[in-house]
Motif scaffolding. Structure first.
Motif, PDB file in Angstrom:
ATOM      1  N   ALA A 101       0.828  -1.200   0.051  1.00 46.72           N
ATOM      2  CA  ALA A 101      -0.199  -0.068   0.024  1.00 46.72           C
ATOM      3  C   ALA A 101       0.875   1.157   0.091  1.00 46.72           C
ATOM      4  O   ALA A 101       0.340   2.118  -0.862  1.00 46.72           O
ATOM      5  N   GLY A 102       2.071   1.251   0.676  1.00 45.43           N
ATOM      6  CA  GLY A 102       2.859   2.377   0.850  1.00 45.43           C
ATOM      7  C   GLY A 102       3.541   2.576  -0.524  1.00 45.43           C
ATOM      8  O   GLY A 102       3.583   3.683  -1.008  1.00 45.43           O
ATOM      9  N   ALA A 103       4.005   1.615  -1.032  1.00 42.63           N
ATOM     10  CA  ALA A 103       4.671   1.844  -2.803  1.00 42.63           C
ATOM     11  C   ALA A 103       3.715   2.346  -3.514  1.00 42.63           C
ATOM     12  O   ALA A 103       4.014   2.832  -4.429  1.00 42.63           O
ATOM     13  N   ALA A 104       2.478   1.974  -3.312  1.00 43.29           N
ATOM     14  CA  ALA A 104       1.412   2.090  -4.214  1.00 43.29           C
ATOM     15  C   ALA A 104       1.008   3.546  -4.137  1.00 43.29           C
ATOM     16  O   ALA A 104       0.577   4.478  -4.874  1.00 43.29           O
ATOM     17  N   LEU A 105       1.169   4.173  -2.749  1.00 44.27           N
ATOM     18  CA  LEU A 105       0.859   5.567  -2.317  1.00 44.27           C
ATOM     19  C   LEU A 105       2.101   6.279  -3.014  1.00 44.27           C
ATOM     20  O   LEU A 105       1.476   7.638  -3.407  1.00 44.27           O
ATOM     21  N   ILE A 122       2.882  -3.375  -8.054  1.00 43.47           N
ATOM     22  CA  ILE A 122       3.894  -3.542  -6.922  1.00 43.47           C
ATOM     23  C   ILE A 122       4.034  -4.947  -6.658  1.00 43.47           C
ATOM     24  O   ILE A 122       4.995  -5.529  -6.652  1.00 43.47           O
ATOM     25  N   ALA A 123       2.879  -5.673  -6.265  1.00 40.65           N
ATOM     26  CA  ALA A 123       2.917  -7.029  -6.338  1.00 40.65           C
ATOM     27  C   ALA A 123       3.374  -7.950  -7.297  1.00 40.65           C
ATOM     28  O   ALA A 123       4.130  -8.722  -6.974  1.00 40.65           O
ATOM     29  N   LEU A 124       3.225  -7.480  -8.390  1.00 41.04           N
ATOM     30  CA  LEU A 124       3.496  -8.476  -9.580  1.00 41.04           C
ATOM     31  C   LEU A 124       5.167  -8.238  -9.752  1.00 41.04           C
ATOM     32  O   LEU A 124       5.964  -8.985  -9.980  1.00 41.04           O
ATOM     33  N   LEU A 125       5.684  -6.722  -9.430  1.00 44.12           N
ATOM     34  CA  LEU A 125       7.119  -6.716  -9.617  1.00 44.12           C
ATOM     35  C   LEU A 125       7.866  -7.381  -8.479  1.00 44.12           C
ATOM     36  O   LEU A 125       8.849  -7.972  -8.718  1.00 44.12           O
ATOM     37  N   LEU A 279       9.287   8.464  -5.948  1.00 39.65           N
ATOM     38  CA  LEU A 279      10.570   7.420  -6.298  1.00 39.65           C
ATOM     39  C   LEU A 279      10.907   6.795  -5.099  1.00 39.65           C
ATOM     40  O   LEU A 279      11.169   5.537  -4.997  1.00 39.65           O
ATOM     41  N   GLY A 280      11.046   7.635  -3.976  1.00 40.75           N
ATOM     42  CA  GLY A 280      11.599   7.120  -2.728  1.00 40.75           C
ATOM     43  C   GLY A 280      10.524   6.225  -1.942  1.00 40.75           C
ATOM     44  O   GLY A 280      11.132   5.400  -1.603  1.00 40.75           O
ATOM     45  N   MET A 281       9.130   6.558  -2.118  1.00 43.05           N
ATOM     46  CA  MET A 281       8.469   5.594  -1.429  1.00 43.05           C
ATOM     47  C   MET A 281       8.110   4.355  -2.242  1.00 43.05           C
ATOM     48  O   MET A 281       7.985   3.322  -1.706  1.00 43.05           O
ATOM     49  N   LEU A 282       8.210   4.423  -3.527  1.00 41.64           N
ATOM     50  CA  LEU A 282       8.244   3.173  -4.414  1.00 41.64           C
ATOM     51  C   LEU A 282       9.485   2.355  -4.047  1.00 41.64           C
ATOM     52  O   LEU A 282       9.360   1.032  -3.805  1.00 41.64           O
ATOM     53  N   ALA A 283      10.761   2.991  -3.943  1.00 42.62           N
ATOM     54  CA  ALA A 283      12.021   2.139  -3.489  1.00 42.62           C
ATOM     55  C   ALA A 283      11.744   1.438  -1.871  1.00 42.62           C
ATOM     56  O   ALA A 283      12.199   0.280  -2.141  1.00 42.62           O
TER      57      ALA A 283
END
Length: 400
Positions: A101-105, A122-125, A279-283
């Motif tokens: 959820a955080g990465a999606a955010l 995100i889940a698939l990656l 970018l930071g939250m995704l990483a």
């Protein structure tokens, strides 16, 4: 062994979406009042992670394997196995929801897509990286992005010019304002992450074996520097997030929303803030979305006495189950901020159980010999367990 390695991975794992969201919520809702909980959390993390690293270096085992070896009576061994599986296996499933959820955010803060679609991507990656076995190839790149976002938060802290005396008062004057107990537990849970104890023991043991070194005392010295400096840096980042959020949002009449997270960086970055934050939250989310299922697999397989080889079918099934459950709740539309806070609070409530297992293992002379815990280490570890247990019991009492 390199001085900086496993400790930095642990720090990057707890500077994830949970830390950003929980610290932002703490600052926006309570100003600097909960900084003491962060200071305690950093202290507790260094104490417990040092034990986990020492265990991995000296025994060559992961925490779950060491706990299993610590009990001789079948009923106690079975109970420990059950509790580890329940705490780490099920706990990481909840934590994984917050990671995804955080990465999606992060994606949503830069691109206008639905939460469900972003969570699915995100889940698939994460699945593709875990299934390929090549996740370590991008591990350093992900950690670098997390560190970059962390540095931006630090620069923003100095840019906005917070109340430094207020920060000092918050650090050294413990208080629990009305309605803050859950956030206090979440702050502890997002810093002293139970699964990191399993991850640290295994990664330090593996790094020591791969280094070809034989001097355990020197390796322990390096590991302690690695642990202390890396986790100290992580704590400094969390402090910066709380302080910038407090400066930007504390005292406002409107409730703090997930969509406001990137606004903390606007004083420094302006319109580019949302892209840096994304970018930071995704990483951060992707790093945690990979490490959490792996740590659960190491813990459960170690507790059951199964192979922890990455290609083992049982090992793969466990990390897949954790990933799938987290993805399911995230895609189902669980509110990102609520999911993240809940996951961190659950971690805080599970922490005493895992810390007790760690202390039991660290006092086994036949496992550790002269490297077992002394009186000081046991007192510090016991203090952490008692304080976190009291907070958890207080929260449960307040519900009735």
């Amino acid at each position: 062994m390199k001085k900086f390695g496993p400790g930095l991975l642990v720090a990057a794992a707890f500077i994830g979406p949970g830390t950003v969201a929980t610290a932002s919520k703490a600052g926006a809702g309570f100003g600097f009042a909960l900084l003491w909980a962060l200071l305690f959390s950093v202290f507790a993390t260094i104490v417990l992670q040092e034990m986990a690293a020492r265990l991995g270096l000296v025994t060559g085992k992961g925490l779950a394997e060491a706990v299993r070896a610590s009990f001789h009576r079948p009923e106690l061994k079975s109970l420990s196995i059950f509790l580890i599986i329940a705490a780490i296996g099920l706990g990481n499933a909840a934590y994984q929801t917050g990671n995804i959820a955080g990465a999606a955010l992060g994606i949503n803060s830069a691109i206008d897509v639905s939460n469900q679609l972003a969570a699915g991507i995100i889940a698939l990656l994460a699945f593709a990286l875990l299934a390929s076995g090549h996740y370590k190839l991008i591990e350093k790149a992900l950690i670098s992005l997390v560190v970059l976002m962390s540095i931006v938060f630090l620069l923003t802290l100095f840019w906005v010019g917070p109340d430094w005396l207020g920060i000092l008062k918050g650090l050294f004057t413990p208080s629990i304002p009305d309605g803050s107990v859950l956030i206090v537990i979440a702050l502890i849970g997002t810093t002293v992450v139970p699964y990191n104890l399993f991850l640290h023991a295994s990664s330090v043991s593996q790094a020591f074996k791969e280094s070809g070194e034989s001097d355990i005392d020197q390796a322990l010295s390096h590991s302690r520097w690695d642990t202390g400096l890396s986790i100290g840096f992580g704590g400094l980042i969390t402090l910066a997030i709380i302080a910038t959020s407090a400066t930007a949002f504390f005292g406002q009449s409107e409730s703090f929303q997930a969509s406001q997270l990137a606004q903390q960086l606007e004083p420094l970055l302006g319109p580019a803030a949302k892209y840096c934050f994304a970018l930071g939250m995704l990483a951060a989310g992707l790093t945690s979305a990979i490490t959490a299922p792996l740590a659960a697999a190491f813990a459960v397989c170690g507790a059951m006495g199964w192979s922890t080889d990455f290609k083992n079918r049982r090992f793969q099934f466990i990390w897949f189950a954790v990933l799938l459950s987290g993805a399911g709740f995230a895609i189902a539309g669980t509110k990102p901020l609520a999911a993240i806070i809940f996951a961190q609070a659950a971690n805080g409530l599970l922490l005493p159980l895992i810390a007790v297992f760690l202390l039991l293992a660290m006092n086994q002379e036949r496992l550790l010999g002269n490297y077992k815990n002394g009186l000081l280490a046991n007192c510090l570890g016991g203090f952490v367990v008692i304080l976190v247990s009291c907070l958890g019991l207080y929260k449960l009492y307040s519900l009735f």
